[in-house]
Design an enzyme around this catalytic site. Structure first.
Site, PDB file in Angstrom:
ATOM      1  N   TYR A 356       0.811  -1.225   0.000  1.00  0.00           N
ATOM      2  CA  TYR A 356       0.000   0.000   0.000  1.00  0.00           C
ATOM      3  C   TYR A 356       0.840   1.269   0.000  1.00  0.00           C
ATOM      4  O   TYR A 356       0.300   2.359   0.251  1.00  0.00           O
ATOM      5  CB  TYR A 356      -0.873   0.078   1.262  1.00  0.00           C
ATOM      6  N   CYS A 383      15.052 -10.391  -1.392  1.00  0.00           N
ATOM      7  CA  CYS A 383      15.669 -10.170  -2.689  1.00  0.00           C
ATOM      8  C   CYS A 383      14.783  -9.319  -3.580  1.00  0.00           C
ATOM      9  O   CYS A 383      14.359  -9.763  -4.662  1.00  0.00           O
ATOM     10  CB  CYS A 383      15.920 -11.512  -3.360  1.00  0.00           C
ATOM     11  N   TYR A 413      -2.185  -5.972  10.957  1.00  0.00           N
ATOM     12  CA  TYR A 413      -1.853  -6.430   9.606  1.00  0.00           C
ATOM     13  C   TYR A 413      -0.345  -6.557   9.397  1.00  0.00           C
ATOM     14  O   TYR A 413       0.146  -6.429   8.277  1.00  0.00           O
ATOM     15  CB  TYR A 413      -2.496  -5.506   8.556  1.00  0.00           C
TER      16      TYR A 413
HETATM   17  N1  LLP Z   1     -14.780  -5.212   9.301  1.00  0.00           N
HETATM   18  C1  LLP Z   1     -14.644  -5.662   8.041  1.00  0.00           C
HETATM   19  C2  LLP Z   1     -15.779  -6.237   7.347  1.00  0.00           C
HETATM   20  C3  LLP Z   1     -13.399  -5.560   7.398  1.00  0.00           C
HETATM   21  O1  LLP Z   1     -13.275  -6.002   6.171  1.00  0.00           O
HETATM   22  C4  LLP Z   1     -12.307  -4.984   8.095  1.00  0.00           C
HETATM   23  C5  LLP Z   1     -11.016  -4.882   7.447  1.00  0.00           C
HETATM   24  C6  LLP Z   1     -12.502  -4.552   9.414  1.00  0.00           C
HETATM   25  C7  LLP Z   1     -13.759  -4.673   9.980  1.00  0.00           C
HETATM   26  C8  LLP Z   1     -11.399  -3.947  10.243  1.00  0.00           C
HETATM   27  O2  LLP Z   1     -10.867  -2.802   9.700  1.00  0.00           O
HETATM   28  P1  LLP Z   1      -9.825  -1.920  10.543  1.00  0.00           P
HETATM   29  O3  LLP Z   1     -10.588  -1.295  11.690  1.00  0.00           O
HETATM   30  O4  LLP Z   1      -8.781  -2.840  11.050  1.00  0.00           O
HETATM   31  O5  LLP Z   1      -9.295  -0.938   9.571  1.00  0.00           O
HETATM   32  N2  LLP Z   1      -4.801  -5.273   5.342  1.00  0.00           N
HETATM   33  C9  LLP Z   1      -5.143  -3.868   5.202  1.00  0.00           C
HETATM   34  C10 LLP Z   1      -6.502  -3.552   5.627  1.00  0.00           C
HETATM   35  C11 LLP Z   1      -7.557  -4.440   5.033  1.00  0.00           C
HETATM   36  C12 LLP Z   1      -8.621  -4.539   5.983  1.00  0.00           C
HETATM   37  C13 LLP Z   1      -9.631  -5.501   5.560  1.00  0.00           C
HETATM   38  N3  LLP Z   1     -10.788  -5.436   6.327  1.00  0.00           N
HETATM   39  C14 LLP Z   1      -4.106  -3.002   5.860  1.00  0.00           C
HETATM   40  O6  LLP Z   1      -3.056  -3.510   6.220  1.00  0.00           O
HETATM   41  O7  LLP Z   1      -4.282  -1.794   5.980  1.00  0.00           O
END
Ligand code: LLP
Length: 455
Positions: A356, A383, A413
């Site tokens: 990202y 690498c 994450y």
């Molecule tokens: N609820 C649902 C339906 C979701 O899909 C997500 C995140 C959350 C709650 C929690 O979101 P948060 O509060 O943690 O932002 N891997 C990415 C973010 C993708 C999140 C996917 N869903 C990152 O590293 O930023």
């Protein structure tokens, strides 16, 4: 509970959300987490290592819970589902439950982790845009609070599985509100051209609501919206909620009563001092409650039970990634020199910069230095030239092999999206609480990796 503490500068003038609340710089210049020097942590749990300030995560979980309870006290109450995808271990799930939170899971593995941590099934929800039969069966057997349905096909599928198990599945319908919010395109989820949910603009939502009401083995209890991640502006949440409430009113007009609304997660945090200060949980809760109050007074419908699903805003800031510096190299660039500082991990323990272009900050945490600052880039040992840990950071120019370097705000994450690229074992997670270390997840070993190989 002192929510203002969430904005307090900690340490070294670093702002809220960058370092955990119990991270201190000691008088000799070394950092400590919850009273334990980083060098002592690294002695017992060698780097690379995720170091989680347990009290910080609990504090933020409590802040959300108290803020929502308070804001919705005159309505029908609120539940906070910790989004386990951000980071999950058995003990961590239990801590969230102890703080009064529910757990949002998105796979069999996440659900099993929460259950193994002692969270009752009815304190869990199940998400996913392509759930397997095994996942749905497990959710039904464990009497989860709700299964969030992502498509018309899945609605039929869950109904069939429930029928086979002689159960009634409590379901939410995930609606796509068309609200585009959030950071990177990959983490915005409610615009139209992406894989999640049932579209409101094309009225697929109406089809789903009507069909759910017809089916005999699902109980349509709620509507769900999640607009994306790392969002610090409140308007998107309010707009999406209004769209969802209009759908609830439409359902009512068809004789279908919907008693619960889930407004998802995605609340932003600060990764670096340059990031906007996000509203604190109390402000977010107040804004959501105002939208609900308006809906209730305009529609005359009973107040719904509200849920939210924060992940990042609970766990991200609790954790720093502790590395040891290896090779240090000056590279000529157009405007002078850049110091490349290589550490003993990289994109396998934090893919977010590569995926990202996420920005982080870093500090040398094993000692103080009077040396001037140099323009540095922290890189991993993989690498790939895209294996960047922190793109731009001012580090002391005497940074050298053997220094401990920490990257804060890596709790969400990070471990959850870690990989074994280049056959690197995934680092473990050690929690620190009141001067005591507790291993939440052990580091993988090369033997763990080799044992998967069937030769
Ligand atoms: N609820 C649902 C339906 C979701 O899909 C997500 C995140 C959350 C709650 C929690 O979101 P948060 O509060 O943690 O932002 N891997 C990415 C973010 C993708 C999140 C996917 N869903 C990152 O590293 O930023």
């Amino acid at each position: 509970m002192n929510l203002e503490q969430l904005e307090a500068p900690i340490p070294d003038g670093a702002p809220h959300g960058v370092w955990s609340i119990n991270t201190d710089r000691l008088s000799d210049g070394e950092f400590a987490v919850a009273g334990v020097r980083v060098s002592d942590i690294a002695k017992e749990f060698p780097t690379p290592r995720y170091v989680l300030d347990a009290d910080d995560a609990r504090f933020r979980a409590r802040a959300w819970k108290e803020a929502m309870d308070h804001a919705f006290a005159d309505l029908a109450g609120a539940h906070v589902y910790y989004a386990g995808k951000a980071f999950l271990s058995k003990a961590f799930a239990r801590w969230m439950y102890e703080e009064g939170l529910h757990i949002d899971t998105a796979s069999e593995g996440e659900l099993r982790t929460a259950l193994a941590g002692g969270v009752p099934g009815d304190f869990c929800g199940l998400h996913g845009n392509n759930k397997s039969r095994a996942e749905i069966e497990l959710a039904l057997e464990q009497n989860v609070a709700h299964i969030v349905i992502d498509s018309l096909a899945e609605l039929e599928f869950v109904n069939r599985v429930a029928e086979d198990l002689k159960k009634i599945a409590p379901v939410y319908l995930r609606l796509t509100t068309g609200v585009h919010a959030g950071g990177h395109e990959f983490i915005a989820t409610a615009h139209e051209d992406q894989k999640f949910g049932l579209s409101v603009s094309t009225r697929v939502s109406h089809q789903a609501i009507a069909r759910a009401a017809e089916l005999s083995n699902v109980d349509l209890i709620g509507l769900h919206s999640h607009i994306g991640s790392q969002i610090s502006a409140t308007e998107g949440f309010a707009q999406a909620a209004q769209v969802i409430f209009a759908e609830r009113v439409w359902a009512h007009e068809q004789g279908i009563e919907i008693s619960e609304i889930d407004l998802g997660g995605g609340y932003g945090i600060r990764y670096t001092a340059d990031d906007d200060v996000p509203p604190n949980p109390r402000e977010f809760a107040r804004i959501l409650a105002d939208v609900v109050r308006k809906h209730v007074s305009e529609s005359g419908l009973p107040a719904p039970l509200i849920s939210i699903e924060p992940g990042r805003s609970i766990v991200a800031s609790s954790t720093l990634m502790l590395y040891t510096v290896g090779t240090v190299k000056d590279v000529a660039i157009d405007s002078g020199l850049r110091t490349y500082v290589s550490v003993d991990g990289g994109m396998s323990d934090n893919i977010r910069p590569a995926l990202y272009e996420a920005d982080y900050t870093a500090a040398i945490v094993s000692r103080d230095s009077d040396a001037s600052r140099t323009r540095a880039r922290v890189v991993g040992k993989h690498c790939e030239s895209g294996d960047i840990v922190v793109r731009n950071v001012a580090l002391p120019s005497d940074v050298k092999a053997g220094d401990l370097l920490a990257v804060p705000a890596t709790g969400a994450y990070g471990r959850a999206m870690a990989s074994n690229y280049n056959m690197l074992p995934r680092p473990g997670v050690v929690a620190v609480e009141n001067g005591t270390l507790k291993e939440l997840i052990r580091s993988e070993t090369i033997n763990d990796l080799l044992s998967l190989d069937q030769d």
